[in-house]
Each structure stands twice: as structure tokens, then as C-alpha cells.
Design a protein around this motif. Structure first.
Motif, PDB file in Angstrom:
ATOM      1  N   SER A 217      21.695  47.366  -2.362  1.00 31.65           N
ATOM      2  CA  SER A 217      22.812  48.288  -2.132  1.00 31.65           C
ATOM      3  C   SER A 217      23.736  47.725  -1.071  1.00 31.65           C
ATOM      4  O   SER A 217      23.285  47.189  -0.057  1.00 31.65           O
ATOM      5  N   ARG A 218      25.042  47.892  -1.323  1.00 34.87           N
ATOM      6  CA  ARG A 218      26.052  47.455  -0.353  1.00 34.87           C
ATOM      7  C   ARG A 218      26.428  48.574   0.607  1.00 34.87           C
ATOM      8  O   ARG A 218      27.261  48.373   1.484  1.00 34.87           O
ATOM      9  N   ASP A 219      25.866  49.756   0.395  1.00 39.22           N
ATOM     10  CA  ASP A 219      26.285  50.905   1.215  1.00 39.22           C
ATOM     11  C   ASP A 219      25.942  50.679   2.687  1.00 39.22           C
ATOM     12  O   ASP A 219      24.936  50.053   3.004  1.00 39.22           O
ATOM     13  N   GLU A 220      26.782  51.246   3.524  1.00 33.96           N
ATOM     14  CA  GLU A 220      26.482  51.195   4.945  1.00 33.96           C
ATOM     15  C   GLU A 220      25.217  52.019   5.183  1.00 33.96           C
ATOM     16  O   GLU A 220      25.036  53.067   4.569  1.00 33.96           O
ATOM     17  N   LYS A 221      24.324  51.542   6.069  1.00 33.99           N
ATOM     18  CA  LYS A 221      23.065  52.288   6.208  1.00 33.99           C
ATOM     19  C   LYS A 221      23.281  53.613   6.938  1.00 33.99           C
ATOM     20  O   LYS A 221      24.159  53.739   7.786  1.00 33.99           O
ATOM     21  N   SER A 222      22.425  54.574   6.568  1.00 33.03           N
ATOM     22  CA  SER A 222      22.607  55.940   7.067  1.00 33.03           C
ATOM     23  C   SER A 222      22.187  56.071   8.531  1.00 33.03           C
ATOM     24  O   SER A 222      22.657  56.951   9.237  1.00 33.03           O
ATOM     25  N   LEU A 288      15.392  53.868   4.397  1.00 31.26           N
ATOM     26  CA  LEU A 288      16.519  52.986   4.056  1.00 31.26           C
ATOM     27  C   LEU A 288      16.280  52.241   2.742  1.00 31.26           C
ATOM     28  O   LEU A 288      17.200  51.640   2.192  1.00 31.26           O
ATOM     29  N   LEU A 289      15.047  52.267   2.255  1.00 29.11           N
ATOM     30  CA  LEU A 289      14.749  51.595   0.991  1.00 29.11           C
ATOM     31  C   LEU A 289      15.371  52.374  -0.154  1.00 29.11           C
ATOM     32  O   LEU A 289      15.500  53.602  -0.082  1.00 29.11           O
ATOM     33  N   LYS A 290      15.739  51.663  -1.205  1.00 26.89           N
ATOM     34  CA  LYS A 290      16.290  52.295  -2.412  1.00 26.89           C
ATOM     35  C   LYS A 290      15.278  52.128  -3.540  1.00 26.89           C
ATOM     36  O   LYS A 290      14.431  51.216  -3.487  1.00 26.89           O
ATOM     37  N   PRO A 291      15.377  52.968  -4.574  1.00 28.28           N
ATOM     38  CA  PRO A 291      14.463  52.793  -5.710  1.00 28.28           C
ATOM     39  C   PRO A 291      14.435  51.348  -6.215  1.00 28.28           C
ATOM     40  O   PRO A 291      13.362  50.809  -6.511  1.00 28.28           O
ATOM     41  N   ASN A 292      15.597  50.699  -6.264  1.00 29.22           N
ATOM     42  CA  ASN A 292      15.628  49.318  -6.761  1.00 29.22           C
ATOM     43  C   ASN A 292      14.928  48.334  -5.827  1.00 29.22           C
ATOM     44  O   ASN A 292      14.456  47.287  -6.256  1.00 29.22           O
ATOM     45  N   THR A 293      14.880  48.666  -4.531  1.00 29.53           N
ATOM     46  CA  THR A 293      14.128  47.806  -3.601  1.00 29.53           C
ATOM     47  C   THR A 293      12.658  47.817  -4.017  1.00 29.53           C
ATOM     48  O   THR A 293      12.004  46.770  -4.101  1.00 29.53           O
ATOM     49  N   LEU A 294      12.144  49.019  -4.261  1.00 24.75           N
ATOM     50  CA  LEU A 294      10.720  49.138  -4.612  1.00 24.75           C
ATOM     51  C   LEU A 294      10.428  48.485  -5.962  1.00 24.75           C
ATOM     52  O   LEU A 294       9.404  47.819  -6.125  1.00 24.75           O
ATOM     53  N   THR A 295      11.343  48.659  -6.899  1.00 25.77           N
ATOM     54  CA  THR A 295      11.145  48.020  -8.207  1.00 25.77           C
ATOM     55  C   THR A 295      11.061  46.499  -8.024  1.00 25.77           C
ATOM     56  O   THR A 295      10.186  45.847  -8.599  1.00 25.77           O
ATOM     57  N   MET A 296      11.957  45.963  -7.202  1.00 30.68           N
ATOM     58  CA  MET A 296      11.951  44.501  -7.009  1.00 30.68           C
ATOM     59  C   MET A 296      10.676  44.048  -6.299  1.00 30.68           C
ATOM     60  O   MET A 296      10.121  42.998  -6.628  1.00 30.68           O
ATOM     61  N   LEU A 315      12.162  42.251   4.532  1.00 34.26           N
ATOM     62  CA  LEU A 315      13.256  43.229   4.578  1.00 34.26           C
ATOM     63  C   LEU A 315      13.806  43.257   5.990  1.00 34.26           C
ATOM     64  O   LEU A 315      13.058  43.078   6.945  1.00 34.26           O
ATOM     65  N   ASP A 316      15.095  43.498   6.116  1.00 34.02           N
ATOM     66  CA  ASP A 316      15.670  43.829   7.412  1.00 34.02           C
ATOM     67  C   ASP A 316      15.727  45.350   7.496  1.00 34.02           C
ATOM     68  O   ASP A 316      15.173  46.025   6.644  1.00 34.02           O
ATOM     69  N   ALA A 317      16.466  45.862   8.463  1.00 29.35           N
ATOM     70  CA  ALA A 317      16.607  47.314   8.537  1.00 29.35           C
ATOM     71  C   ALA A 317      17.625  47.758   7.488  1.00 29.35           C
ATOM     72  O   ALA A 317      18.733  48.158   7.811  1.00 29.35           O
ATOM     73  N   GLY A 318      17.259  47.656   6.231  1.00 28.70           N
ATOM     74  CA  GLY A 318      18.156  48.015   5.136  1.00 28.70           C
ATOM     75  C   GLY A 318      17.429  47.843   3.822  1.00 28.70           C
ATOM     76  O   GLY A 318      16.257  47.453   3.797  1.00 28.70           O
ATOM     77  N   PRO A 319      18.115  48.103   2.697  1.00 26.38           N
ATOM     78  CA  PRO A 319      17.458  48.112   1.393  1.00 26.38           C
ATOM     79  C   PRO A 319      17.377  46.754   0.699  1.00 26.38           C
ATOM     80  O   PRO A 319      16.759  46.644  -0.355  1.00 26.38           O
ATOM     81  N   ASN A 320      18.019  45.717   1.277  1.00 23.65           N
ATOM     82  CA  ASN A 320      18.113  44.454   0.547  1.00 23.65           C
ATOM     83  C   ASN A 320      16.855  43.611   0.723  1.00 23.65           C
ATOM     84  O   ASN A 320      16.311  43.514   1.817  1.00 23.65           O
ATOM     85  N   LEU A 321      16.431  43.020  -0.395  1.00 23.09           N
ATOM     86  CA  LEU A 321      15.164  42.284  -0.375  1.00 23.09           C
ATOM     87  C   LEU A 321      15.433  40.803  -0.104  1.00 23.09           C
ATOM     88  O   LEU A 321      16.274  40.188  -0.758  1.00 23.09           O
TER      89      LEU A 321
END
Ligand code: PMV
Length: 362
Positions: A217-222, A288-296, A315-321
Motif C-alpha cells: 500500500s502507498r497510503d500514508e500510515k495511520s 499497519l499490516l494490510k490483507p495483502n501483506t499477510l497474503t504475501m 517489514l518496516d513500520a508499514g505494510p510493505n514487505l
């Protein structure tokens, strides 16, 4: 105690010609994570990271004799060539906080122009690359005007110290291959105040390691990292976490030394998931994880099981793997990404990165 406060670092104004300095500095990926701090950006546990290569910030600092005497710091800040108020006011505050360390900043009109190699808001933390690039520019100014940092080691240490004040993890980006930040008996010369290079005791396999950053996800983290560190102060698992980090560092350093990929991967994945577990277990809790993070993650584990290839995630503090693997299996992993992972990346986006040589002055 190291104290960089130095009222003598002022410029002989008769010699103040306009000029500029540019540094390119990379991001880094922590294997043992820094999460939780105290005092002025001091870590609760030691951390170690790979210095990256392709995800970098290029910062140019232009200076001339100060025009606007009304302001403590006379700064114009540009991001990718355009004025950017949000970043600009953050950098201005940072420079104001540094005037006792670099008093010459009050004598200058400064324009800072910063750009990232990776797409804007790609969900990649850019504070490590941007703050290290800025710290390097400031140390080059000191060297130019005052000739006080002509030893490489002294220059790097001060740049790392200043980068740390901007963003803790940025202090590790100053060094090639790997950096260790935080005092530990395991690494001689290590300190809470700056990072040190970590390269001699690293098996060659890790020096050309790949890091494919899969953009879930490119979204800014919450929740920002700053808020996340803060929440560690009340996290009931905090003390257990800090001792776990120290233990894992011990075993990771051994694995790095002997080229033990399996132990490297087990610890790296555990660190990544522990970081996110701490976020989930904080109060208030956040994810901060997204469903797609877990799938990957599941795909990576299944692929590893099937192929027995040494490919691991972080992972960093965000959803990108971050996918970590030796250069010898690069082609296979490129195919794996294209065939099985890219579909879970936002707009199919991923960034091929690898361990790098550290910052360069341009
Ligand atoms: O440097 P900060 O304050 O943005 O903290 C970053 C912390 C992690 O990226 C999650 C871990 C690390 O050690 O880099």
C-alpha cells in the motif's frame, strides 16, 4: 559524554562566498529493530540494518551570507523542486535545534532541495535517507568553513550523531553494508549516540544481498513512528522486548559471521513480526499490516517450503514487505515476484533494491 556543542564554529564573514553541497544517502532496513526510545532520541535496545542502494535521497544545500536577519534560520525548502511547507517547517525546527552544534547556521541563507529516488508516497519510510543526507550536508558545511572534520571517522561519527537527532534509524544509513546503533558489548565502539559501521564480521553472501520492496500500500500510515515509539513506554511487553532484541542480536551477529542463512532468516522474520505484534498489543492498539501483506507472507513461506530456497521477509513500520535473498537466486526470485507476488502490490509496484555502499557526495 560526547558533546558537539561548539560556539567556535562560526564563519569568517569576509570569506563567505556562496556555494553548495550535495549528498546522496540511502535508506536502510533494520534486521534487529529499534522500537522504543528515551531521552533525546536514545534507543532502548541496539539495532542493526542493511544499508540499501537504490532507495535514496539526494539533497542539495545552497548557501550564501544571510539576507533575512529577522529569522534565526533563513531557510527555503524545496521537495523535488517545489516548495513544501510541511517538510520545510520540520526541517526548519530541526535546524533551529542544531544551532548550538552548528552556530554558523545563523550566518547563512540556506536553500535545501531534496528529492527521492523512489516514487513520492510509495509507502517507503524516507526519513532515514533524507535525514542522513541532510546531516551529511551539514557536516560538509562545517568541514568547508571550519576544517574541523577532516578525519573520515570523525566526519562519519558526527554525521551519524546529527542524523540520529533527525530520525533515530537515520544514523545507521551513514555506513556501507551494515550499521549498528545502540551500545552493546557485542560490537566494540558501539554507542547510543551514533551508529558504527559493521562490515568485517559479515560473510560475503550478505554483502550483495537483495531487498525487493513489495508495495502492499502507498497510503500514508495511520500512526507515525514517533507515536509508535511513544506507545512503547506503556506497553506491558516492553521490557521483554528489549531483552529479546539483545538476545536476537547476539544470534544474528553469529549468523552474519558464518553465513548461516537459515538462522538469519528466522531471526529477521521474527523481528519483523514482533515489531507489528508490539503495535497490535499497544494501547490504543493499531495495525499497519494490510490483507495483502499477510497474503504475501504466506506465499513467501509456501515458496520457501516448496523450493528450499533461502528467501525471507522483513517489514518496516508499514505494510510493505521486504523480500531478502542472496544474489545467487535473484533470477528465480524475480520470477516468483512476477508470477506470484506482484498481483498483491498496489498497481503492481515493487522496488528492486540491494545492500549498498553507503552515501556519496556528488
Ligand atoms: O527512525 P524512526 O524513529 O522512524 O523509527 C523507525 C523504526 C523502524 O524503522 C520500525 C525500525 C528501525 O530500526 O529502523
Amino acid at each position: 559524554m560526547l558533546d558537539y556543542t561548539n560556539p567556535q564554529l562560526i564563519i569568517d564573514s569576509s570569506r563567505l562566498e556562496p556555494g553548495s553541497v550535495t549528498w546522496r544517502s540511502p535508506s536502510n532496513l533494520a534486521l534487529i529493530k529499534y522500537w522504543g526510545k528515551h531521552g533525546v532520541q536514545l534507543p532502548r535496545n541496539p539495532s542493526i540494518s542493511f544499508t540499501l542502494n537504490n532507495a535514496f535521497t539526494e539533497t542539495t544545500l545552497r548557501y550564501s551570507a544571510k539576507q533575512n536577519m529577522g529569522k534565526e534560520i533563513d531557510l527555503t525548502f524545496l521537495f523535488e523542486g517545489e516548495p513544501n511547507e510541511a517538510f520545510g517547517s520540520k526541517v526548519e525546527k530541526f535546524l533551529i535545534s542544531l544551532v548550538e552544534i552548528f552556530p554558523f547556521l545563523k550566518q547563512l541563507s540556506i536553500t535545501i532541495d531534496s528529492r527521492n529516488s523512489f516514487p513520492h508516497s510509495a509507502g517507503i519510510a524516507s526519513s532515514a535517507s533524507s535525514m542522513s543526507a541532510l546531516a551529511l550536508c551539514l557536516c560538509t558545511l562545517e568541514e568547508t568553513f571550519c576544517a574541523t572534520l577532516n578525519e573520515d571517522a570523525a566526519f562519519d561519527q558526527k554525521a551519524s550523531y546529527i542524523a540520529r537527532l533527525g530520525s533515530g534509524s537515520a544514523c545507521r544509513s551513514i555506513f556501507p553494508t551494515m550499521g549498528v546503533w545502540g551500545e552493546t558489548l557485542e560490537v566494540s565502539g558501539s554507542s547510543d549516540l551514533f551508529a558504527v559501521p559493521y562490515i568485517e564480521k559479515v560473510d560475503p553472501v550478505f554483502k550483495t544481498f537483495n531487498d525487493a520492496i513489495l508495495i502492499a500500500s502507498r497510503d500514508e500510515k495511520s500512526v507515525s513512528s514517533r507515536a509508535g515509539h511513544e506507545l512503547m513506554n506503556q506497553n506491558i511487553y516492553a521490557d521483554a522486548r528489549y531483552s529479546q532484541a539483545k538476545q536476537q542480536l547476539h544470534y544474528l551477529l553469529e549468523a552474519l559471521k558464518v553465513g548461516d542463512l537459515e538462522t538469519f532468516g528466522r531471526i529477521t522474520e521474527n523481528e519483523a513480526l514482533t515489531l507489528h505484534a508490539l503495535m497490535m498489543a499497544s494501547n490504543p492498539s493499531y495495525i499497519l499490516l494490510k490483507p495483502n501483506t499477510l497474503t504475501m507472507i504466506e506465499k513467501v513461506r509456501a515458496y520457501r517450503q516448496d523450493t528450499k530456497q533461502p528467501v525471507y521477509f522483513s517489514l518496516d513500520a508499514g505494510p510493505n514487505l521486504h523480500l531478502l535473498y542472496p544474489d545467487s537466486i535473484k533470477e528465480d526470485i524475480n520470477n516468483f515476484i512476477t508470477n506470484e507476488l506482484m498481483q498483491y502490490c498496489q498497481n503492481g509496484e515493487w522496488i528492486a533494491d540491494m545492500v549498498g555502499e553507503g552515501p556519496i557526495q556528488l
